[in-house]
Design a protein around this motif. Structure first.
Motif: not given
Length: 639
Positions: A83-103
Protein backbone atom coordinates in the motif's frame (compact mmCIF):
# COMPACT_ATOMS: atom_id res chain seq x y z
CA UNK A 1 13.95 -15.67 9.93
CA UNK A 2 14.67 -19.39 10.43
CA UNK A 3 14.45 -21.20 13.77
CA UNK A 4 17.61 -23.09 12.93
CA UNK A 5 19.62 -19.93 13.48
CA UNK A 6 18.68 -19.73 17.14
CA UNK A 7 17.88 -23.34 17.89
CA UNK A 8 14.77 -22.46 19.91
CA UNK A 9 11.64 -20.36 19.84
CA UNK A 10 11.45 -17.03 21.57
CA UNK A 11 9.72 -18.09 24.78
CA UNK A 12 6.38 -16.46 25.45
CA UNK A 13 6.26 -14.48 22.19
CA UNK A 14 2.94 -14.83 20.33
CA UNK A 15 2.43 -13.09 17.00
CA UNK A 16 -1.06 -12.71 15.52
CA UNK A 17 -1.51 -12.30 11.75
CA UNK A 18 -4.81 -10.66 10.88
CA UNK A 19 -6.15 -10.43 7.29
CA UNK A 20 -9.56 -10.34 5.65
CA UNK A 21 -8.66 -13.48 3.69
CA UNK A 22 -7.94 -16.67 5.68
CA UNK A 23 -5.62 -18.14 3.03
CA UNK A 24 -3.49 -15.00 2.92
CA UNK A 25 -3.35 -14.74 6.72
CA UNK A 26 -2.15 -18.35 6.95
CA UNK A 27 0.48 -17.85 4.21
CA UNK A 28 1.99 -14.86 6.02
CA UNK A 29 1.92 -16.68 9.37
CA UNK A 30 3.75 -19.64 7.83
CA UNK A 31 6.37 -17.39 6.20
CA UNK A 32 7.40 -15.70 9.46
CA UNK A 33 6.95 -18.67 11.84
CA UNK A 34 9.83 -20.36 13.66
CA UNK A 35 11.09 -17.87 16.25
CA UNK A 36 7.72 -17.49 17.93
CA UNK A 37 4.19 -18.82 18.00
CA UNK A 38 2.07 -17.43 15.16
CA UNK A 39 -1.74 -17.40 14.92
CA UNK A 40 -3.58 -16.64 11.66
CA UNK A 41 -6.99 -14.96 12.02
CA UNK A 42 -9.51 -13.07 9.84
CA UNK A 43 -11.21 -11.10 12.65
CA UNK A 44 -10.03 -9.53 15.90
CA UNK A 45 -12.59 -11.40 18.00
CA UNK A 46 -11.05 -14.71 16.85
CA UNK A 47 -7.81 -14.00 18.75
CA UNK A 48 -7.63 -16.52 21.62
CA UNK A 49 -4.80 -14.82 23.52
CA UNK A 50 -3.46 -11.31 23.69
CA UNK A 51 -0.62 -11.29 21.12
CA UNK A 52 2.82 -9.87 21.74
CA UNK A 53 2.65 -8.29 18.26
CA UNK A 54 -0.14 -7.89 15.73
CA UNK A 55 0.54 -8.12 11.95
CA UNK A 56 -2.16 -6.66 9.71
CA UNK A 57 -1.53 -8.36 6.37
CA UNK A 58 -3.91 -6.18 4.32
CA UNK A 59 -4.00 -2.47 3.50
CA UNK A 60 -5.75 -1.01 6.57
CA UNK A 61 -6.74 2.21 4.81
CA UNK A 62 -9.50 0.27 3.03
CA UNK A 63 -11.08 -1.51 6.03
CA UNK A 64 -12.30 0.21 9.20
CA UNK A 65 -12.43 -3.05 11.21
CA UNK A 66 -8.67 -3.57 10.76
CA UNK A 67 -7.92 -0.15 12.26
CA UNK A 68 -10.32 -0.89 15.10
CA UNK A 69 -8.54 -4.19 15.78
CA UNK A 70 -5.16 -2.47 15.99
CA UNK A 71 -6.55 -0.06 18.57
CA UNK A 72 -8.23 -2.82 20.59
CA UNK A 73 -5.15 -5.08 20.83
CA UNK A 74 -2.70 -4.03 23.55
CA UNK A 75 0.42 -4.79 21.47
CA UNK A 76 2.59 -3.25 18.76
CA UNK A 77 0.86 -3.37 15.34
CA UNK A 78 2.77 -3.77 12.05
CA UNK A 79 1.24 -3.39 8.57
CA UNK A 80 2.40 -5.85 5.88
CA UNK A 81 0.85 -4.69 2.60
CA UNK A 82 1.62 -3.32 -0.84
CA UNK A 83 0.00 0.00 0.00
CA UNK A 84 0.88 3.66 0.28
CA UNK A 85 3.23 4.03 3.28
CA UNK A 86 2.38 7.72 3.58
CA UNK A 87 -1.34 7.03 3.90
CA UNK A 88 -0.73 4.15 6.31
CA UNK A 89 1.64 6.30 8.34
CA UNK A 90 -1.16 8.76 8.96
CA UNK A 91 -3.11 6.06 10.88
CA UNK A 92 -1.95 6.40 14.49
CA UNK A 93 -3.00 2.84 15.40
CA UNK A 94 0.03 1.29 13.67
CA UNK A 95 3.64 1.15 14.85
CA UNK A 96 5.43 -0.17 11.76
CA UNK A 97 5.13 -0.84 8.04
CA UNK A 98 6.79 -3.37 5.72
CA UNK A 99 5.97 -3.36 2.01
CA UNK A 100 4.72 -6.70 0.71
CA UNK A 101 6.37 -6.47 -2.71
CA UNK A 102 5.96 -10.16 -3.53
CA UNK A 103 9.69 -10.95 -3.24
CA UNK A 104 11.26 -13.66 -1.08
CA UNK A 105 12.85 -11.04 1.12
CA UNK A 106 9.52 -9.42 2.07
CA UNK A 107 8.69 -12.04 4.74
CA UNK A 108 12.22 -11.80 6.16
CA UNK A 109 11.91 -8.03 6.43
CA UNK A 110 8.58 -8.50 8.19
CA UNK A 111 10.17 -10.97 10.64
CA UNK A 112 12.92 -8.47 11.39
CA UNK A 113 10.35 -5.72 11.97
CA UNK A 114 8.34 -7.95 14.34
CA UNK A 115 11.52 -9.01 16.17
CA UNK A 116 12.45 -5.40 16.74
CA UNK A 117 9.05 -4.65 18.29
CA UNK A 118 8.98 -7.75 20.59
CA UNK A 119 12.65 -7.84 21.67
CA UNK A 120 13.13 -8.23 25.45
CA UNK A 121 15.65 -9.67 27.91
CA UNK A 122 17.38 -13.04 27.63
CA UNK A 123 14.73 -14.43 25.28
CA UNK A 124 16.11 -12.26 22.52
CA UNK A 125 19.10 -14.02 20.87
CA UNK A 126 22.27 -12.03 20.43
CA UNK A 127 22.39 -12.55 16.64
CA UNK A 128 18.76 -11.51 16.34
CA UNK A 129 19.39 -8.49 18.57
CA UNK A 130 22.23 -7.39 16.35
CA UNK A 131 20.15 -7.96 13.23
CA UNK A 132 17.25 -6.01 14.70
CA UNK A 133 19.54 -3.16 15.64
CA UNK A 134 20.66 -2.94 12.03
CA UNK A 135 17.06 -3.00 10.78
CA UNK A 136 16.21 -0.23 13.21
CA UNK A 137 19.09 1.89 12.00
CA UNK A 138 18.12 1.21 8.37
CA UNK A 139 14.62 2.45 9.12
CA UNK A 140 16.19 5.62 10.45
CA UNK A 141 18.17 5.88 7.21
CA UNK A 142 14.85 5.76 5.37
CA UNK A 143 13.81 8.87 7.30
CA UNK A 144 17.12 10.51 6.36
CA UNK A 145 16.60 9.64 2.69
CA UNK A 146 13.19 11.28 2.67
CA UNK A 147 14.92 14.56 3.53
CA UNK A 148 17.33 14.34 0.57
CA UNK A 149 16.68 16.90 -2.15
CA UNK A 150 18.67 15.23 -4.95
CA UNK A 151 19.41 11.75 -6.27
CA UNK A 152 23.12 12.22 -5.61
CA UNK A 153 22.42 12.89 -1.94
CA UNK A 154 20.28 9.73 -1.76
CA UNK A 155 23.00 7.55 -3.29
CA UNK A 156 25.73 8.97 -1.07
CA UNK A 157 23.59 8.47 2.06
CA UNK A 158 22.91 4.87 1.00
CA UNK A 159 26.62 4.12 0.55
CA UNK A 160 27.37 5.61 3.97
CA UNK A 161 24.63 3.48 5.53
CA UNK A 162 26.01 0.35 3.86
CA UNK A 163 29.45 1.11 5.25
CA UNK A 164 28.47 2.20 8.76
CA UNK A 165 25.43 0.03 9.48
CA UNK A 166 25.98 -3.11 7.42
CA UNK A 167 29.78 -3.14 7.81
CA UNK A 168 30.38 -3.33 4.05
CA UNK A 169 33.86 -2.17 3.05
CA UNK A 170 33.58 -1.68 -0.72
CA UNK A 171 30.25 -0.37 -1.97
CA UNK A 172 29.18 1.29 -5.19
CA UNK A 173 25.88 2.34 -6.76
CA UNK A 174 25.45 2.58 -10.54
CA UNK A 175 22.53 3.86 -12.60
CA UNK A 176 21.85 2.94 -16.23
CA UNK A 177 22.37 5.61 -18.88
CA UNK A 178 22.40 4.91 -22.64
CA UNK A 179 22.92 1.18 -22.13
CA UNK A 180 25.85 1.44 -19.69
CA UNK A 181 26.29 1.48 -15.92
CA UNK A 182 27.37 4.89 -14.65
CA UNK A 183 28.82 5.08 -11.10
CA UNK A 184 26.98 7.67 -8.99
CA UNK A 185 28.31 6.91 -5.47
CA UNK A 186 31.17 4.75 -4.13
CA UNK A 187 32.87 4.02 -0.83
CA UNK A 188 35.36 6.53 0.44
CA UNK A 189 38.77 6.33 -1.21
CA UNK A 190 37.48 4.50 -4.30
CA UNK A 191 37.40 5.97 -7.76
CA UNK A 192 33.94 6.33 -9.31
CA UNK A 193 35.25 5.40 -12.74
CA UNK A 194 35.62 1.75 -13.47
CA UNK A 195 35.65 0.24 -9.95
CA UNK A 196 39.42 -0.15 -9.72
CA UNK A 197 40.02 -0.56 -13.43
CA UNK A 198 37.10 -2.78 -14.41
CA UNK A 199 36.29 -0.37 -17.21
CA UNK A 200 32.99 0.62 -18.81
CA UNK A 201 30.29 -2.01 -18.23
CA UNK A 202 27.28 -2.53 -20.52
CA UNK A 203 23.91 -3.42 -19.07
CA UNK A 204 24.15 -6.98 -20.37
CA UNK A 205 27.68 -7.76 -19.09
CA UNK A 206 28.92 -9.53 -16.01
CA UNK A 207 27.42 -9.79 -12.57
CA UNK A 208 26.10 -6.25 -12.82
CA UNK A 209 24.32 -6.98 -16.12
CA UNK A 210 22.89 -10.25 -14.82
CA UNK A 211 21.52 -8.47 -11.75
CA UNK A 212 20.00 -5.65 -13.76
CA UNK A 213 18.53 -7.87 -16.47
CA UNK A 214 16.97 -10.37 -14.04
CA UNK A 215 15.89 -7.84 -11.42
CA UNK A 216 17.09 -10.27 -8.73
CA UNK A 217 19.92 -10.10 -6.20
CA UNK A 218 23.05 -12.20 -6.72
CA UNK A 219 25.54 -13.41 -4.10
CA UNK A 220 28.90 -14.56 -5.57
CA UNK A 221 30.99 -16.49 -3.05
CA UNK A 222 34.19 -16.32 -5.16
CA UNK A 223 34.47 -14.36 -8.39
CA UNK A 224 37.54 -16.37 -9.41
CA UNK A 225 35.34 -19.38 -9.92
CA UNK A 226 33.18 -17.52 -12.48
CA UNK A 227 34.18 -16.79 -16.06
CA UNK A 228 33.87 -13.60 -18.11
CA UNK A 229 32.77 -11.41 -15.23
CA UNK A 230 33.09 -7.63 -15.23
CA UNK A 231 35.45 -7.66 -12.26
CA UNK A 232 39.24 -7.45 -12.44
CA UNK A 233 40.17 -10.93 -11.08
CA UNK A 234 43.78 -9.93 -10.62
CA UNK A 235 42.72 -7.34 -8.09
CA UNK A 236 43.09 -8.98 -4.64
CA UNK A 237 40.51 -6.52 -3.30
CA UNK A 238 37.61 -8.54 -4.75
CA UNK A 239 36.83 -12.18 -3.97
CA UNK A 240 33.12 -12.18 -3.12
CA UNK A 241 30.40 -9.88 -4.47
CA UNK A 242 26.87 -8.94 -3.42
CA UNK A 243 24.90 -7.39 -6.30
CA UNK A 244 21.38 -6.02 -5.70
CA UNK A 245 19.06 -4.24 -8.19
CA UNK A 246 17.96 -0.72 -7.27
CA UNK A 247 14.45 -0.39 -8.65
CA UNK A 248 14.53 -0.72 -12.44
CA UNK A 249 17.19 1.92 -12.97
CA UNK A 250 20.40 0.77 -11.27
CA UNK A 251 22.33 -1.63 -9.03
CA UNK A 252 24.21 -1.60 -5.71
CA UNK A 253 27.30 -3.79 -5.50
CA UNK A 254 29.37 -4.65 -2.44
CA UNK A 255 32.74 -6.37 -2.61
CA UNK A 256 34.98 -8.16 -0.12
CA UNK A 257 38.60 -9.41 -0.27
CA UNK A 258 37.46 -12.64 1.43
CA UNK A 259 35.49 -15.43 -0.25
CA UNK A 260 32.08 -16.39 1.19
CA UNK A 261 31.77 -12.96 2.80
CA UNK A 262 28.01 -12.51 2.20
CA UNK A 263 25.05 -14.63 3.23
CA UNK A 264 21.31 -14.38 2.72
CA UNK A 265 20.92 -12.12 5.76
CA UNK A 266 23.37 -9.64 4.25
CA UNK A 267 21.41 -9.77 1.00
CA UNK A 268 18.12 -9.19 2.85
CA UNK A 269 19.47 -6.18 4.74
CA UNK A 270 20.92 -4.65 1.57
CA UNK A 271 17.60 -5.28 -0.19
CA UNK A 272 15.85 -3.44 2.65
CA UNK A 273 18.27 -0.52 2.17
CA UNK A 274 17.86 -0.35 -1.61
CA UNK A 275 14.08 -0.56 -1.26
CA UNK A 276 14.22 2.73 0.63
CA UNK A 277 16.67 4.09 -1.96
CA UNK A 278 14.48 3.11 -4.93
CA UNK A 279 11.33 4.52 -3.38
CA UNK A 280 13.05 7.82 -2.58
CA UNK A 281 14.66 8.17 -6.02
CA UNK A 282 11.38 7.33 -7.78
CA UNK A 283 9.64 9.92 -5.63
CA UNK A 284 12.29 12.55 -6.44
CA UNK A 285 12.04 11.77 -10.16
CA UNK A 286 8.25 11.94 -10.08
CA UNK A 287 8.38 15.23 -8.19
CA UNK A 288 10.97 16.57 -10.63
CA UNK A 289 8.84 15.54 -13.59
CA UNK A 290 5.78 17.18 -12.06
CA UNK A 291 7.80 20.28 -11.21
CA UNK A 292 9.10 20.57 -14.79
CA UNK A 293 5.60 20.06 -16.14
CA UNK A 294 4.26 22.66 -13.73
CA UNK A 295 6.97 25.14 -14.72
CA UNK A 296 6.30 24.63 -18.44
CA UNK A 297 2.57 24.89 -17.87
CA UNK A 298 3.02 27.99 -15.75
CA UNK A 299 5.16 29.65 -18.44
CA UNK A 300 2.60 28.76 -21.11
CA UNK A 301 -0.24 29.96 -18.88
CA UNK A 302 1.45 33.29 -18.25
CA UNK A 303 2.50 33.96 -21.86
CA UNK A 304 -0.39 32.66 -23.95
CA UNK A 305 -1.88 35.70 -25.73
CA UNK A 306 -5.51 34.68 -25.16
CA UNK A 307 -7.29 35.10 -21.80
CA UNK A 308 -7.15 31.86 -19.78
CA UNK A 309 -8.88 30.76 -16.57
CA UNK A 310 -7.69 27.78 -14.53
CA UNK A 311 -10.65 26.31 -12.67
CA UNK A 312 -11.33 23.46 -10.24
CA UNK A 313 -14.37 21.67 -8.87
CA UNK A 314 -14.81 22.80 -5.25
CA UNK A 315 -17.81 21.58 -3.22
CA UNK A 316 -19.64 20.69 -6.41
CA UNK A 317 -19.07 24.11 -8.03
CA UNK A 318 -16.55 25.24 -10.66
CA UNK A 319 -14.32 27.85 -9.02
CA UNK A 320 -11.49 30.03 -10.31
CA UNK A 321 -7.99 29.03 -9.22
CA UNK A 322 -6.00 31.47 -11.35
CA UNK A 323 -6.27 33.79 -14.36
CA UNK A 324 -3.46 34.85 -16.68
CA UNK A 325 -2.36 38.44 -17.47
CA UNK A 326 -4.25 38.42 -20.79
CA UNK A 327 -7.47 37.68 -18.91
CA UNK A 328 -6.83 40.51 -16.47
CA UNK A 329 -6.24 43.05 -19.25
CA UNK A 330 -9.18 41.87 -21.38
CA UNK A 331 -11.86 41.37 -18.74
CA UNK A 332 -10.57 43.74 -16.07
CA UNK A 333 -10.59 41.22 -13.21
CA UNK A 334 -7.46 40.11 -11.36
CA UNK A 335 -6.80 36.70 -9.81
CA UNK A 336 -7.19 38.21 -6.33
CA UNK A 337 -10.68 39.47 -7.23
CA UNK A 338 -12.07 36.29 -8.78
CA UNK A 339 -10.18 33.48 -6.99
CA UNK A 340 -12.54 30.83 -5.56
CA UNK A 341 -15.43 32.54 -7.36
CA UNK A 342 -17.77 31.42 -10.15
CA UNK A 343 -16.30 33.15 -13.21
CA UNK A 344 -19.69 33.15 -14.96
CA UNK A 345 -20.95 35.70 -12.45
CA UNK A 346 -18.31 38.15 -13.65
CA UNK A 347 -18.20 37.79 -17.45
CA UNK A 348 -21.43 36.14 -18.68
CA UNK A 349 -23.72 38.86 -20.11
CA UNK A 350 -27.45 39.07 -19.49
CA UNK A 351 -29.38 36.51 -21.51
CA UNK A 352 -26.53 33.97 -21.71
CA UNK A 353 -26.93 32.42 -18.23
CA UNK A 354 -28.72 29.26 -19.40
CA UNK A 355 -26.09 28.64 -22.06
CA UNK A 356 -23.31 29.00 -19.46
CA UNK A 357 -25.03 26.49 -17.12
CA UNK A 358 -25.39 24.01 -19.98
CA UNK A 359 -21.69 24.33 -20.83
CA UNK A 360 -20.72 23.72 -17.20
CA UNK A 361 -22.78 20.52 -17.06
CA UNK A 362 -21.03 19.19 -20.18
CA UNK A 363 -17.66 20.13 -18.71
CA UNK A 364 -18.40 18.30 -15.46
CA UNK A 365 -19.13 15.21 -17.54
CA UNK A 366 -15.54 15.35 -18.84
CA UNK A 367 -16.23 16.83 -22.28
CA UNK A 368 -13.92 19.23 -24.09
CA UNK A 369 -15.92 22.18 -25.40
CA UNK A 370 -15.41 24.57 -28.27
CA UNK A 371 -18.28 27.03 -28.72
CA UNK A 372 -18.85 30.57 -29.91
CA UNK A 373 -20.47 32.80 -27.31
CA UNK A 374 -20.50 36.35 -25.97
CA UNK A 375 -18.78 37.61 -22.81
CA UNK A 376 -18.53 40.92 -20.95
CA UNK A 377 -15.09 42.50 -21.23
CA UNK A 378 -13.90 45.54 -19.34
CA UNK A 379 -15.34 47.84 -22.03
CA UNK A 380 -18.11 45.98 -23.88
CA UNK A 381 -19.76 42.67 -24.73
CA UNK A 382 -17.67 40.86 -27.35
CA UNK A 383 -17.71 37.59 -29.30
CA UNK A 384 -15.37 34.79 -28.15
CA UNK A 385 -14.44 31.31 -29.25
CA UNK A 386 -14.57 29.54 -25.89
CA UNK A 387 -12.35 26.44 -25.65
CA UNK A 388 -12.72 24.56 -22.36
CA UNK A 389 -10.33 21.68 -21.66
CA UNK A 390 -10.63 19.39 -18.61
CA UNK A 391 -7.43 17.83 -17.26
CA UNK A 392 -8.84 14.32 -17.72
CA UNK A 393 -11.14 13.43 -20.60
CA UNK A 394 -14.03 11.06 -20.07
CA UNK A 395 -13.98 11.51 -16.29
CA UNK A 396 -15.84 13.86 -14.01
CA UNK A 397 -13.53 16.81 -14.30
CA UNK A 398 -11.92 18.20 -11.16
CA UNK A 399 -9.93 20.94 -12.86
CA UNK A 400 -9.06 22.35 -16.25
CA UNK A 401 -8.62 25.47 -18.39
CA UNK A 402 -11.01 27.82 -20.18
CA UNK A 403 -9.43 29.74 -23.09
CA UNK A 404 -11.16 32.78 -24.59
CA UNK A 405 -10.19 33.77 -28.15
CA UNK A 406 -11.64 37.12 -29.21
CA UNK A 407 -13.37 36.73 -32.59
CA UNK A 408 -15.42 39.94 -32.48
CA UNK A 409 -13.86 41.31 -35.66
CA UNK A 410 -14.35 37.99 -37.47
CA UNK A 411 -18.01 37.90 -36.39
CA UNK A 412 -18.47 41.49 -37.54
CA UNK A 413 -16.99 40.60 -40.94
CA UNK A 414 -19.26 37.57 -41.10
CA UNK A 415 -22.32 39.68 -40.32
CA UNK A 416 -21.22 42.26 -42.88
CA UNK A 417 -20.86 39.54 -45.52
CA UNK A 418 -24.34 38.31 -44.68
CA UNK A 419 -25.67 41.86 -45.08
CA UNK A 420 -23.82 42.23 -48.37
CA UNK A 421 -25.39 39.01 -49.61
CA UNK A 422 -28.80 40.34 -48.61
CA UNK A 423 -28.09 43.55 -50.50
CA UNK A 424 -26.99 41.62 -53.57
CA UNK A 425 -30.22 39.65 -53.44
CA UNK A 426 -32.12 42.93 -53.10
CA UNK A 427 -30.26 44.47 -56.04
CA UNK A 428 -31.00 41.42 -58.18
CA UNK A 429 -34.67 41.62 -57.23
CA UNK A 430 -34.89 45.34 -58.02
CA UNK A 431 -33.10 45.03 -61.35
CA UNK A 432 -34.83 41.86 -62.51
CA UNK A 433 -38.35 42.54 -61.33
CA UNK A 434 -39.17 45.78 -59.55
CA UNK A 435 -37.52 48.10 -62.09
CA UNK A 436 -38.73 46.07 -65.09
CA UNK A 437 -42.40 46.32 -64.05
CA UNK A 438 -42.73 50.13 -63.89
CA UNK A 439 -40.57 50.39 -67.02
CA UNK A 440 -42.97 48.10 -68.87
CA UNK A 441 -45.92 50.11 -67.53
CA UNK A 442 -44.37 53.38 -68.72
CA UNK A 443 -43.68 51.93 -72.14
CA UNK A 444 -47.27 50.73 -72.44
CA UNK A 445 -48.75 54.08 -71.54
CA UNK A 446 -46.41 55.86 -73.94
CA UNK A 447 -47.96 53.81 -76.74
CA UNK A 448 -51.48 54.61 -75.53
CA UNK A 449 -50.65 58.31 -75.21
CA UNK A 450 -49.36 58.32 -78.80
CA UNK A 451 -52.54 56.67 -80.07
CA UNK A 452 -55.14 58.60 -78.08
CA UNK A 453 -53.44 61.79 -76.89
CA UNK A 454 -55.28 61.33 -73.55
CA UNK A 455 -53.32 63.28 -70.85
CA UNK A 456 -54.30 60.73 -68.16
CA UNK A 457 -51.86 58.33 -69.76
CA UNK A 458 -49.05 60.78 -69.06
CA UNK A 459 -50.00 60.69 -65.36
CA UNK A 460 -49.50 56.92 -65.36
CA UNK A 461 -46.16 57.38 -67.07
CA UNK A 462 -45.12 59.87 -64.39
CA UNK A 463 -46.20 57.40 -61.68
CA UNK A 464 -44.10 54.64 -63.26
CA UNK A 465 -41.10 56.94 -63.54
CA UNK A 466 -41.60 58.08 -59.96
CA UNK A 467 -41.60 54.48 -58.74
CA UNK A 468 -38.40 53.82 -60.70
CA UNK A 469 -36.81 56.89 -59.11
CA UNK A 470 -37.82 55.64 -55.68
CA UNK A 471 -36.41 52.19 -56.38
CA UNK A 472 -33.15 53.68 -57.63
CA UNK A 473 -32.90 55.89 -54.52
CA UNK A 474 -33.45 52.85 -52.27
CA UNK A 475 -30.95 50.89 -54.29
CA UNK A 476 -28.31 53.57 -53.78
CA UNK A 477 -29.17 53.83 -50.08
CA UNK A 478 -28.76 50.08 -49.66
CA UNK A 479 -25.42 50.23 -51.46
CA UNK A 480 -24.22 52.91 -49.05
CA UNK A 481 -24.92 50.58 -46.09
CA UNK A 482 -21.95 48.52 -47.20
CA UNK A 483 -19.76 51.28 -45.72
CA UNK A 484 -19.32 51.54 -41.97
CA UNK A 485 -20.70 54.59 -40.27
CA UNK A 486 -18.47 57.63 -40.12
CA UNK A 487 -17.11 59.23 -36.97
CA UNK A 488 -19.67 59.32 -34.21
CA UNK A 489 -20.30 62.15 -31.81
CA UNK A 490 -22.92 63.06 -29.18
CA UNK A 491 -26.02 64.06 -31.16
CA UNK A 492 -29.11 65.78 -29.72
CA UNK A 493 -32.06 63.77 -31.00
CA UNK A 494 -34.49 66.75 -31.10
CA UNK A 495 -32.86 68.92 -33.78
CA UNK A 496 -31.99 65.85 -35.87
CA UNK A 497 -35.61 64.65 -35.77
CA UNK A 498 -36.84 68.10 -36.80
CA UNK A 499 -34.37 68.18 -39.72
CA UNK A 500 -35.44 64.74 -40.92
CA UNK A 501 -39.16 65.63 -40.62
CA UNK A 502 -38.70 68.67 -42.84
CA UNK A 503 -37.23 66.48 -45.59
CA UNK A 504 -40.27 64.16 -45.85
CA UNK A 505 -43.73 64.82 -47.36
CA UNK A 506 -45.87 64.52 -44.20
CA UNK A 507 -49.11 66.35 -45.03
CA UNK A 508 -51.09 67.17 -41.86
CA UNK A 509 -49.18 64.70 -39.69
CA UNK A 510 -47.43 66.16 -36.61
CA UNK A 511 -44.08 65.50 -34.94
CA UNK A 512 -43.55 65.64 -31.19
CA UNK A 513 -40.13 65.36 -29.52
CA UNK A 514 -40.46 64.38 -25.84
CA UNK A 515 -37.49 64.80 -23.48
CA UNK A 516 -34.88 64.83 -26.21
CA UNK A 517 -32.08 62.31 -25.68
CA UNK A 518 -28.40 62.42 -26.64
CA UNK A 519 -26.85 59.47 -28.46
CA UNK A 520 -23.43 58.82 -30.01
CA UNK A 521 -24.08 58.61 -33.75
CA UNK A 522 -23.07 59.56 -37.28
CA UNK A 523 -25.42 62.54 -37.64
CA UNK A 524 -26.03 62.16 -41.40
CA UNK A 525 -26.85 58.46 -41.10
CA UNK A 526 -29.16 59.14 -38.14
CA UNK A 527 -31.03 61.74 -40.25
CA UNK A 528 -31.39 59.11 -43.00
CA UNK A 529 -32.73 56.57 -40.48
CA UNK A 530 -35.36 58.99 -39.16
CA UNK A 531 -36.40 60.08 -42.67
CA UNK A 532 -37.22 56.48 -43.58
CA UNK A 533 -39.13 55.97 -40.33
CA UNK A 534 -41.17 59.15 -40.82
CA UNK A 535 -41.89 58.28 -44.47
CA UNK A 536 -43.06 54.81 -43.39
CA UNK A 537 -45.28 56.27 -40.64
CA UNK A 538 -46.97 58.82 -42.92
CA UNK A 539 -47.74 56.30 -45.68
CA UNK A 540 -48.36 52.99 -43.89
CA UNK A 541 -49.66 54.52 -40.67
CA UNK A 542 -52.42 56.36 -42.59
CA UNK A 543 -53.15 53.62 -45.08
CA UNK A 544 -52.32 55.98 -47.96
CA UNK A 545 -49.80 55.61 -50.75
CA UNK A 546 -47.24 58.27 -51.57
CA UNK A 547 -48.12 58.57 -55.22
CA UNK A 548 -45.19 60.12 -57.15
CA UNK A 549 -47.67 61.56 -59.67
CA UNK A 550 -49.51 63.38 -56.89
CA UNK A 551 -47.74 66.72 -56.43
CA UNK A 552 -49.53 67.36 -53.12
CA UNK A 553 -48.28 64.14 -51.49
CA UNK A 554 -50.04 62.14 -48.76
CA UNK A 555 -52.65 63.78 -46.52
CA UNK A 556 -51.00 62.70 -43.27
CA UNK A 557 -54.40 61.82 -41.77
CA UNK A 558 -55.58 58.53 -40.33
CA UNK A 559 -58.68 56.77 -41.73
CA UNK A 560 -60.77 58.52 -39.02
CA UNK A 561 -59.71 61.89 -40.40
CA UNK A 562 -57.48 62.83 -37.47
CA UNK A 563 -53.91 63.97 -38.14
CA UNK A 564 -51.30 61.25 -37.60
CA UNK A 565 -49.06 61.92 -34.59
CA UNK A 566 -45.42 60.82 -34.61
CA UNK A 567 -43.46 60.93 -31.33
CA UNK A 568 -39.69 60.73 -30.76
CA UNK A 569 -38.24 60.36 -27.25
CA UNK A 570 -35.84 58.43 -24.97
CA UNK A 571 -36.56 54.91 -23.71
CA UNK A 572 -37.79 54.77 -20.15
CA UNK A 573 -35.80 51.75 -18.87
CA UNK A 574 -32.84 51.47 -21.26
CA UNK A 575 -30.35 53.73 -22.97
CA UNK A 576 -31.76 54.55 -26.39
CA UNK A 577 -34.73 56.16 -28.11
CA UNK A 578 -38.05 55.31 -29.76
CA UNK A 579 -40.07 56.52 -32.74
CA UNK A 580 -43.79 55.71 -32.60
CA UNK A 581 -47.00 56.71 -34.36
CA UNK A 582 -50.69 56.38 -33.55
CA UNK A 583 -51.58 55.05 -36.99
CA UNK A 584 -53.26 51.82 -38.07
CA UNK A 585 -50.32 49.61 -37.02
CA UNK A 586 -49.45 46.24 -38.52
CA UNK A 587 -52.08 43.68 -39.46
CA UNK A 588 -50.10 40.53 -38.69
CA UNK A 589 -48.68 38.28 -35.95
CA UNK A 590 -45.03 39.39 -36.02
CA UNK A 591 -44.42 43.14 -36.52
CA UNK A 592 -40.64 42.56 -36.68
CA UNK A 593 -41.18 41.12 -40.19
CA UNK A 594 -41.41 44.62 -41.58
CA UNK A 595 -37.65 44.97 -41.04
CA UNK A 596 -36.94 42.11 -43.46
CA UNK A 597 -35.41 43.03 -46.79
CA UNK A 598 -38.07 43.50 -49.50
CA UNK A 599 -41.06 43.01 -47.20
CA UNK A 600 -43.94 45.42 -47.94
CA UNK A 601 -47.74 45.57 -47.69
CA UNK A 602 -47.94 48.39 -50.23
CA UNK A 603 -48.62 48.10 -53.93
CA UNK A 604 -46.12 50.84 -54.74
CA UNK A 605 -43.64 50.44 -51.87
CA UNK A 606 -40.23 48.83 -52.39
CA UNK A 607 -39.88 47.06 -49.04
CA UNK A 608 -36.38 48.44 -48.55
CA UNK A 609 -37.01 51.59 -46.50
CA UNK A 610 -37.12 49.80 -43.14
CA UNK A 611 -34.28 47.49 -44.21
CA UNK A 612 -32.19 50.64 -44.50
CA UNK A 613 -33.33 51.63 -40.98
CA UNK A 614 -32.23 48.26 -39.60
CA UNK A 615 -28.83 48.36 -41.29
CA UNK A 616 -28.03 51.89 -40.15
CA UNK A 617 -28.91 50.86 -36.58
CA UNK A 618 -26.75 47.72 -36.76
CA UNK A 619 -23.86 49.72 -38.21
CA UNK A 620 -24.01 51.82 -35.02
CA UNK A 621 -24.19 48.69 -32.85
CA UNK A 622 -27.82 49.34 -31.87
CA UNK A 623 -30.59 46.76 -31.62
CA UNK A 624 -34.07 47.39 -33.05
CA UNK A 625 -37.41 46.13 -31.70
CA UNK A 626 -40.80 46.70 -33.36
CA UNK A 627 -43.91 46.90 -31.14
CA UNK A 628 -47.52 47.05 -32.42
CA UNK A 629 -49.37 49.00 -29.71
CA UNK A 630 -52.14 51.25 -31.09
CA UNK A 631 -49.75 52.08 -33.88
CA UNK A 632 -46.14 51.11 -34.49
CA UNK A 633 -43.25 51.83 -32.14
CA UNK A 634 -39.61 51.34 -33.11
CA UNK A 635 -37.29 50.99 -30.10
CA UNK A 636 -33.54 51.50 -30.57
CA UNK A 637 -31.34 50.21 -27.72
CA UNK A 638 -27.92 51.82 -27.70
CA UNK A 639 -25.42 49.28 -26.24
Amino acid sequence: MKSSETGREMAGVRVAVLATDEEHALAVATAIGGEWTVDARTAAEELEHDPTCLVVATDPTTADDLRAAAVAVDAPAVVFADGDPTAIGELAAFDGFVRDDGTDGAATRLADEVAWHVASGDDYPTALRERTAKVTRLHRVATELVGCESETAVYESAVRAAEEILDLDLVGIDVVEDGYFVPVAVSGGMEKTGYAGAGEIAVDEGIAGETYQSGASIVVDDVRERENEAVDKSDPGYRSVLSVPVGDFGILQAGSPEPDAFDDRDRELVELLVTHVAETVERLRAEGHLRRQRDRLSALFENVPDPVVRFALVDGELRVQEVNPAFESTFGWSTAEVIDEDIDEYIVPEGFEDEARSLNQKLLAGESLQVVSRRKTEDEVRDFLLHVVPFERGERSLQGFAIYTDITEEKQRQRELERQNERLDAFASIVSHDLRNPLSIAQGYVGLAEETGDPEHFDEIRRAHGRMNTLIDDLLALARQGNVVGDTEPVDLGPVATQAWSSVRTGDATLSVVDSATVDADRDRLVELLENLFRNAVTHGTGEEDDPADTEGPSGRRPDGEPLRVTVGPLADRHGFSVDDDGIGYDGDDPSRILESGFTTSEVGTGFGLTIVREIAEAHGWSVDVVDDDGLRFEFVVE
